[in-house]
Design an enzyme around this catalytic site. Structure first.
Site, PDB file in Angstrom:
ATOM      1  N   GLY A 117       0.822  -1.211   0.000  1.00 43.33           N
ATOM      2  CA  GLY A 117       0.000   0.000   0.000  1.00 43.33           C
ATOM      3  C   GLY A 117       0.851   1.254   0.000  1.00 43.33           C
ATOM      4  O   GLY A 117       0.557   2.211   0.721  1.00 43.33           O
ATOM      5  N   SER A 119       1.472   3.278  -2.607  1.00 48.12           N
ATOM      6  CA  SER A 119       1.142   4.260  -3.646  1.00 48.12           C
ATOM      7  C   SER A 119       0.677   5.584  -3.050  1.00 48.12           C
ATOM      8  O   SER A 119       0.766   6.624  -3.712  1.00 48.12           O
ATOM      9  CB  SER A 119       0.027   3.702  -4.541  1.00 48.12           C
ATOM     10  N   ARG A 120       0.160   5.514  -1.812  1.00 46.18           N
ATOM     11  CA  ARG A 120      -0.479   6.700  -1.229  1.00 46.18           C
ATOM     12  C   ARG A 120      -0.276   6.700   0.279  1.00 46.18           C
ATOM     13  O   ARG A 120       0.112   5.697   0.863  1.00 46.18           O
ATOM     14  CB  ARG A 120      -1.991   6.657  -1.475  1.00 46.18           C
ATOM     15  N   ASN A 127      -3.317  -7.632  -5.552  1.00 50.88           N
ATOM     16  CA  ASN A 127      -4.428  -7.573  -4.616  1.00 50.88           C
ATOM     17  C   ASN A 127      -4.020  -8.446  -3.429  1.00 50.88           C
ATOM     18  O   ASN A 127      -3.840  -9.668  -3.599  1.00 50.88           O
ATOM     19  CB  ASN A 127      -5.700  -8.100  -5.280  1.00 50.88           C
ATOM     20  N   VAL A 128      -3.893  -7.856  -2.252  1.00 48.02           N
ATOM     21  CA  VAL A 128      -3.373  -8.625  -1.110  1.00 48.02           C
ATOM     22  C   VAL A 128      -4.337  -9.721  -0.640  1.00 48.02           C
ATOM     23  O   VAL A 128      -3.975 -10.541   0.185  1.00 48.02           O
ATOM     24  CB  VAL A 128      -2.975  -7.731   0.091  1.00 48.02           C
ATOM     25  N   SER A 185      -4.043   0.106  14.137  1.00 46.62           N
ATOM     26  CA  SER A 185      -4.874   1.307  14.345  1.00 46.62           C
ATOM     27  C   SER A 185      -5.304   1.384  15.804  1.00 46.62           C
ATOM     28  O   SER A 185      -5.422   0.363  16.476  1.00 46.62           O
ATOM     29  CB  SER A 185      -6.133   1.220  13.473  1.00 46.62           C
ATOM     30  N   TYR A 230     -13.654  -3.475  10.946  1.00 43.70           N
ATOM     31  CA  TYR A 230     -12.327  -2.853  10.823  1.00 43.70           C
ATOM     32  C   TYR A 230     -11.551  -3.016  12.139  1.00 43.70           C
ATOM     33  O   TYR A 230     -10.393  -3.436  12.138  1.00 43.70           O
ATOM     34  CB  TYR A 230     -12.477  -1.363  10.480  1.00 43.70           C
ATOM     35  N   ALA A 270     -11.975  -5.212  14.436  1.00 42.33           N
ATOM     36  CA  ALA A 270     -11.625  -6.626  14.642  1.00 42.33           C
ATOM     37  C   ALA A 270     -10.392  -6.993  13.814  1.00 42.33           C
ATOM     38  O   ALA A 270      -9.488  -7.699  14.282  1.00 42.33           O
ATOM     39  CB  ALA A 270     -12.803  -7.518  14.260  1.00 42.33           C
ATOM     40  N   LYS A 319      -7.992  -4.993  12.888  1.00 44.91           N
ATOM     41  CA  LYS A 319      -6.801  -4.337  13.442  1.00 44.91           C
ATOM     42  C   LYS A 319      -6.403  -4.943  14.791  1.00 44.91           C
ATOM     43  O   LYS A 319      -5.215  -5.046  15.113  1.00 44.91           O
ATOM     44  CB  LYS A 319      -7.042  -2.827  13.553  1.00 44.91           C
TER      45      LYS A 319
HETATM   46  P1  NAP Z   1      -4.939   5.007   1.921  1.00 45.31           P
HETATM   47  O1  NAP Z   1      -4.388   6.361   1.715  1.00 45.31           O
HETATM   48  O2  NAP Z   1      -6.383   4.751   1.641  1.00 45.31           O
HETATM   49  O3  NAP Z   1      -4.047   3.955   1.094  1.00 45.31           O
HETATM   50  C1  NAP Z   1      -4.384   2.597   1.130  1.00 45.31           C
HETATM   51  C2  NAP Z   1      -3.315   1.778   0.424  1.00 45.31           C
HETATM   52  O4  NAP Z   1      -3.684   0.394   0.507  1.00 45.31           O
HETATM   53  C3  NAP Z   1      -3.194   2.126  -1.050  1.00 45.31           C
HETATM   54  O5  NAP Z   1      -1.851   2.019  -1.438  1.00 45.31           O
HETATM   55  C4  NAP Z   1      -4.028   1.027  -1.731  1.00 45.31           C
HETATM   56  O6  NAP Z   1      -3.593   0.744  -3.071  1.00 45.31           O
HETATM   57  C5  NAP Z   1      -3.749  -0.154  -0.809  1.00 45.31           C
HETATM   58  N1  NAP Z   1      -4.801  -1.170  -0.867  1.00 45.31           N
HETATM   59  C6  NAP Z   1      -6.112  -1.049  -0.544  1.00 45.31           C
HETATM   60  N2  NAP Z   1      -6.776  -2.195  -0.768  1.00 45.31           N
HETATM   61  C7  NAP Z   1      -5.866  -3.076  -1.258  1.00 45.31           C
HETATM   62  C8  NAP Z   1      -5.920  -4.431  -1.698  1.00 45.31           C
HETATM   63  N3  NAP Z   1      -7.062  -5.147  -1.701  1.00 45.31           N
HETATM   64  N4  NAP Z   1      -4.780  -5.014  -2.157  1.00 45.31           N
HETATM   65  C9  NAP Z   1      -3.634  -4.311  -2.190  1.00 45.31           C
HETATM   66  N5  NAP Z   1      -3.502  -3.038  -1.776  1.00 45.31           N
HETATM   67  C10 NAP Z   1      -4.611  -2.428  -1.320  1.00 45.31           C
HETATM   68  O7  NAP Z   1      -4.723   4.521   3.426  1.00 45.31           O
HETATM   69  P2  NAP Z   1      -3.796   5.076   4.628  1.00 45.31           P
HETATM   70  O8  NAP Z   1      -4.597   6.050   5.392  1.00 45.31           O
HETATM   71  O9  NAP Z   1      -2.453   5.455   4.142  1.00 45.31           O
HETATM   72  O10 NAP Z   1      -3.721   3.751   5.527  1.00 45.31           O
HETATM   73  C11 NAP Z   1      -2.605   2.895   5.541  1.00 45.31           C
HETATM   74  C12 NAP Z   1      -2.763   1.949   6.723  1.00 45.31           C
HETATM   75  O11 NAP Z   1      -2.849   2.718   7.926  1.00 45.31           O
HETATM   76  C13 NAP Z   1      -4.042   1.109   6.649  1.00 45.31           C
HETATM   77  O12 NAP Z   1      -3.783  -0.209   7.079  1.00 45.31           O
HETATM   78  C14 NAP Z   1      -4.975   1.812   7.629  1.00 45.31           C
HETATM   79  O13 NAP Z   1      -5.929   0.941   8.181  1.00 45.31           O
HETATM   80  C15 NAP Z   1      -3.995   2.334   8.659  1.00 45.31           C
HETATM   81  N6  NAP Z   1      -4.506   3.464   9.427  1.00 45.31           N
HETATM   82  C16 NAP Z   1      -4.858   4.636   8.821  1.00 45.31           C
HETATM   83  C17 NAP Z   1      -5.375   5.668   9.590  1.00 45.31           C
HETATM   84  C18 NAP Z   1      -5.802   7.002   8.990  1.00 45.31           C
HETATM   85  O14 NAP Z   1      -6.429   7.811   9.688  1.00 45.31           O
HETATM   86  N7  NAP Z   1      -5.467   7.291   7.752  1.00 45.31           N
HETATM   87  C19 NAP Z   1      -5.532   5.505  10.972  1.00 45.31           C
HETATM   88  C20 NAP Z   1      -5.154   4.306  11.550  1.00 45.31           C
HETATM   89  C21 NAP Z   1      -4.634   3.281  10.778  1.00 45.31           C
HETATM   90  P3  NAP Z   1      -4.093   1.670  -4.332  1.00 45.31           P
HETATM   91  O15 NAP Z   1      -3.512   3.041  -4.097  1.00 45.31           O
HETATM   92  O16 NAP Z   1      -3.517   1.036  -5.530  1.00 45.31           O
HETATM   93  O17 NAP Z   1      -5.587   1.679  -4.281  1.00 45.31           O
END
Ligand code: NAP
Length: 252
Positions: free
Chosen positions: A15, A17-18, A66-67, A145, A158, A160, A162
């Protein structure tokens, strides 16, 4: 005390890319590590991360998977090993966050959440561990998380998934310690990424009021801790869950 140094290490960041994964990939590269920038669908975004790393003189490539799908994850790990001859670091970060009240939660919604967040982490780890055991610096960092620590109403599936990551981290740490592989976990609170953007925009004031430091985090503030955990500076640390949430689990 030296700085974080990942020179000579090969890392896979899922993940990447972003958001948080992107920041971790850039952080590892800045510390001298080679990085596989994994993504699912955002090919151009992943290519931009690779280009940014290469422009700074680093070594990176992108790879889609796709994971949820075992063969695709195996292909991802194989691509890393083909390129670098091994793998030293995996960061299990890819994830989704969707809401649903329990009575409305469909089996498909439950399965998707568990498959992406929990099974995806298992698959990446399953295929990578033989290579991490062969490394002299094998290490795993999982991105969980606050939801896994204190629950999240309206997002129980979600939370569960995490919470499962926390138990997985605590289980694998002693299992892999005899092989010199460390396993740790970051538990972020609210972070400014695509995942949280709409909610932070709509309810930012209320959310900030519940965070002792008064604001959501930046992706690089999560990446800093993940990169530390992946480095030799954390060489005596395994099985740990580190909260990076502005104080909100303990105080909010
Ligand atoms: P995000 O900006 O939505 O990015 C999600 C990443 O996961 C993207 O690279 C996406 O790939 C990839 N992804 C999603 N579904 C996938 C799948 N089925 N197979 C492979 N890759 C997949 O998320 P983020 O906020 O950076 O979150 C990253 C992690 O931190 C997550 O595990 C999230 O639960 C955790 N987290 C985030 C927050 C928050 O507030 N942001 C808080 C607590 C924990 P594509 O770009 O190609 O779609």
């Amino acid at each position: 005390m030296t700085q974080i140094d990942l020179e000579g290490r090969a890392a896979l960041v899922t993940g990447a890319s972003r958001g948080i994964g992107r920041s971790i990939a850039l952080g590892i590269a800045q510390a001298g590590g080679a990085v596989a920038v994994h993504y699912q669908s955002k090919e151009e975004a992943a290519a931009r991360v690779v280009a940014e790393i290469e422009a700074a003189g680093g070594d990176a490539f992108s790879h889609a998977a796709n994971v949820q799908i075992s063969s695709e994850v195996k292909g991802l790990v194989d691509a890393c090993v083909t390129r670098w001859g091994g793998l030293d670091i995996i960061i299990c970060n890819a994830g989704i966050w969707k809401g649903s009240m329990v009575e409305e939660m469909t089996e498909n919604q439950w399965d998707e959440m568990i498959d992406v967040n929990l099974k995806g982490m298992y698959l990446v780890t399953h295929y990578a561990v033989p290579h991490l055991k062969s490394s002299t610096a094998g290490t795993i960092v999982n991105i969980a998380s606050t939801a896994g620590q204190r629950g999240e109403a309206g997002h129980a599936h979600y939370a569960a998934s995490k919470g499962g990551m926390l138990a997985w981290t605590k289980s694998l740490a002693p299992e892999l310690a005899p092989f010199g592989v460390r396993v740790n976990c970051v538990a972020p609170g609210w972070v400014h990424t695509d995942m949280a953007a709409a909610v932070l925009k709509a309810d930012g004031k209320t959310i900030n009021a519940g965070i002792p430091l008064g604001r959501a985090g930046k992706p690089e503030e999560i990446a800093a801790v993940a990169c530390f955990m992946a480095s030799d500076l954390a060489s005596y640390m395994t099985g740990e869950i580190v909260n990076v949430n502005g104080g909100s689990v303990l105080c909010g």
